[in-house]
Design an enzyme around this catalytic site. Structure first.
Site, short mmCIF file in Angstrom:
data_model
loop_
_atom_site.label_atom_id
_atom_site.label_comp_id
_atom_site.label_asym_id
_atom_site.label_seq_id
_atom_site.Cartn_x
_atom_site.Cartn_y
_atom_site.Cartn_z
N SER A 194 -12.63 19.93 13.54
CA SER A 194 -12.23 19.83 12.14
C SER A 194 -12.25 18.36 11.72
O SER A 194 -11.58 17.52 12.33
CB SER A 194 -10.83 20.41 11.96
OG SER A 194 -10.47 20.47 10.60
N CYS A 320 14.36 24.13 12.98
CA CYS A 320 15.14 23.74 11.81
C CYS A 320 14.26 23.31 10.64
O CYS A 320 14.74 23.19 9.51
CB CYS A 320 16.07 22.57 12.18
SG CYS A 320 17.11 22.88 13.60
#
Length: 460
Positions: A194, A320
């Site tokens: 990529s 989180c």
């Protein structure tokens, strides 16, 4: 602002910018047409393909351009599986592959295929013997990344490729993270990359399929890119991607040595400056600019916001920072601490002064986040012994269950247990990791009326 998230996407290389602007004027026509503008565009496309193939280590006619690295992975996996459907429908992947590979595996399994997921060690590397053991008579394809995107660990591609070659199974290598640093060693069969990972423009991926590999492109047919990547080529972006890959390769040896020194500085000094930190990933077999560590008693999202305010752009695999509230599949597979996770990935050209400033800012930032969460200090004294305890952390997210455990472990006698009730998936990873860091015994888990009970025995 110091940008330390090159593993997500690297800043556009100056050569890429120049090539992009130049090719906007020269490469706008259809390269499939025979008139002057089309021939000019075809020359640019052919030159870009030859340059890219040289960097990859394949023939130009083995390489096609795709709209993204993800599309290259999906097309490569689907095409290789379809090309070998007479052999079988068994697919092998590692547990730490990029999500694009794992999503392709999920789609294959949903369509009736079978998938074997090979685990990794605590450093994030696969065992080549485990890959060899996973090979079966009906194995159609195996996939293995060249290096991990979250912790930077390099994989033993050459040895896995040998095992696959001996079994007659093609190996697809996701080389997105490593291609800017050099060719992938080993006798691979398919390879993807990529451009935005090495400083090229977004929206350009590559798929290389070696001659002799059975491959059947999926979806409606198209005359472009050998039928493997339908749609009009984004020629200016392709030219810029090829130009930037050649440019970063020319700088790779010197820049890799410099970035390794900077990341080693982070790896060695962070545990000295910040208590209760686990540095994860292989200490030596890793990408030059990537270092990852996790901090006990820290909310990853809060830590990233505070570092952003201090002028540092970093990323995290902590649950989180995820809307799913589940830890990174990479950290989970490695069995390492996930809370307060920070990935620092330095782009080429990073100044040593920025790294030093990061090391100056980090201790105070972590301490402030811990204080806000009420985390125990490293110097807290052990309290008087008492009976076994139950900590009810239901409905509370990381790192609160671990913080509450740390606060009460001194209230039980040596040999006593603390039973932590939690419905946060991250606790399954972080409580055992805390035990290992703190020298306590993780007994195991058991079902509870709500959530799960995690049992910890005090040993010291």
């Amino acid at each position: 602002m110091a940008y330390f998230d090159a593993a997500s996407t690297a800043p556009l290389h100056p050569v890429a910018r120049q090539a992009l602007l130049a090719s906007l004027d020269e490469g706008w026509a259809d390269p499939a047409r025979l008139y002057r503008e089309g021939r000019r565009a075809r020359l640019l496309l052919d030159a870009a393909r030859e340059a890219m193939a040289e960097c990859v280590g394949c023939r130009p006619d083995e390489l096609v351009f795709t709209p993204s690295g993800t599309r290259a992975v999906h097309s490569g996996v689907a095409g290789a599986l379809a090309g070998r459907r007479r052999v079988g429908s068994h697919l092998i992947v590692s547990a730490v592959e990029h999500s694009s590979v794992l999503h392709a595996a999920e789609a294959h399994e949903a369509g009736g295929g079978s998938v074997t997921q090979v685990g990794v060690d605590r450093a994030g590397a696969v065992d080549p013997a485990a890959y060899a053991a996973a090979l079966r008579e009906d194995t159609a394809l195996a996939c293995l990344q060249s290096a991990n995107h979250e912790v930077g660990t390099e994989q033993p591609v050459s040895r896995v490729a040998e095992a696959c070659r001996a079994a007659g199974v093609p190996l697809l290598v996701d080389a997105a993270q490593s291609l800017g640093w050099g060719r992938v060693e080993g006798d691979w069969s398919l390879l993807t990359g990529s451009a935005h990972k090495w400083g090229g423009p977004a929206g350009v991926g590559l798929l290389a399929v070696r001659k002799g590999v059975r491959f059947a492109p999926q979806g409606p047919g198209d005359e472009r890119e050998s039928g493997r990547a339908p749609g009009f080529e984004n020629l200016p972006a392709i030219v810029a991607a090829a130009a930037s890959l050649r440019a970063v390769r020319a700088e790779a040896a010197a820049e890799a040595a410099r970035l390794r020194e900077l990341t080693e500085r982070i790896r060695s000094r962070v545990p000295e400056l910040v208590p209760d930190v686990e540095v994860v990933g292989d200490p030596s077999r890793r990408l030059p600019g990537v270092v990852t560590f996790s901090c006990l008693y820290v909310d990853g999202e809060t830590l990233l916001h505070e570092l952003d305010r201090a002028g540092f752009s970093v990323s995290s695999g902590s649950s989180c920072t995820s809307s799913t509230l589940t830890p990174s599949h990479v950290l989970k597979a490695m069995g390492v601490l996930s809370e307060g996770n920070v990935r620092v990935s330095l782009p080429p050209g990073t100044a040593a002064e920025d790294v030093e400033r990061f090391l100056e800012v980090l201790p105070g930032t972590v301490a402030a986040v811990r204080e806000k969460l009420g985390a125990p200090a490293a110097t807290d004294t052990v309290r008087a012994a008492g009976p076994d305890l139950v900590v009810d952390a239901l409905g509370r997210r990381c790192p609160i269950p671990v913080i509450e455990l740390a606060k009460v472990i001194g209230d039980v006698p040596v040999g006593g247990t603390v039973r932590v009730l939690s419905d946060d998936e991250a606790a399954r990873l972080d409580i055992p990791a805390w035990c290992e860091m703190r020298g306590q015994e993780y007994v195991g888990e058991e079902p509870a009326e709500k959530g799960t009970a995690y049992l910890v025995r005090r040993t010291s």
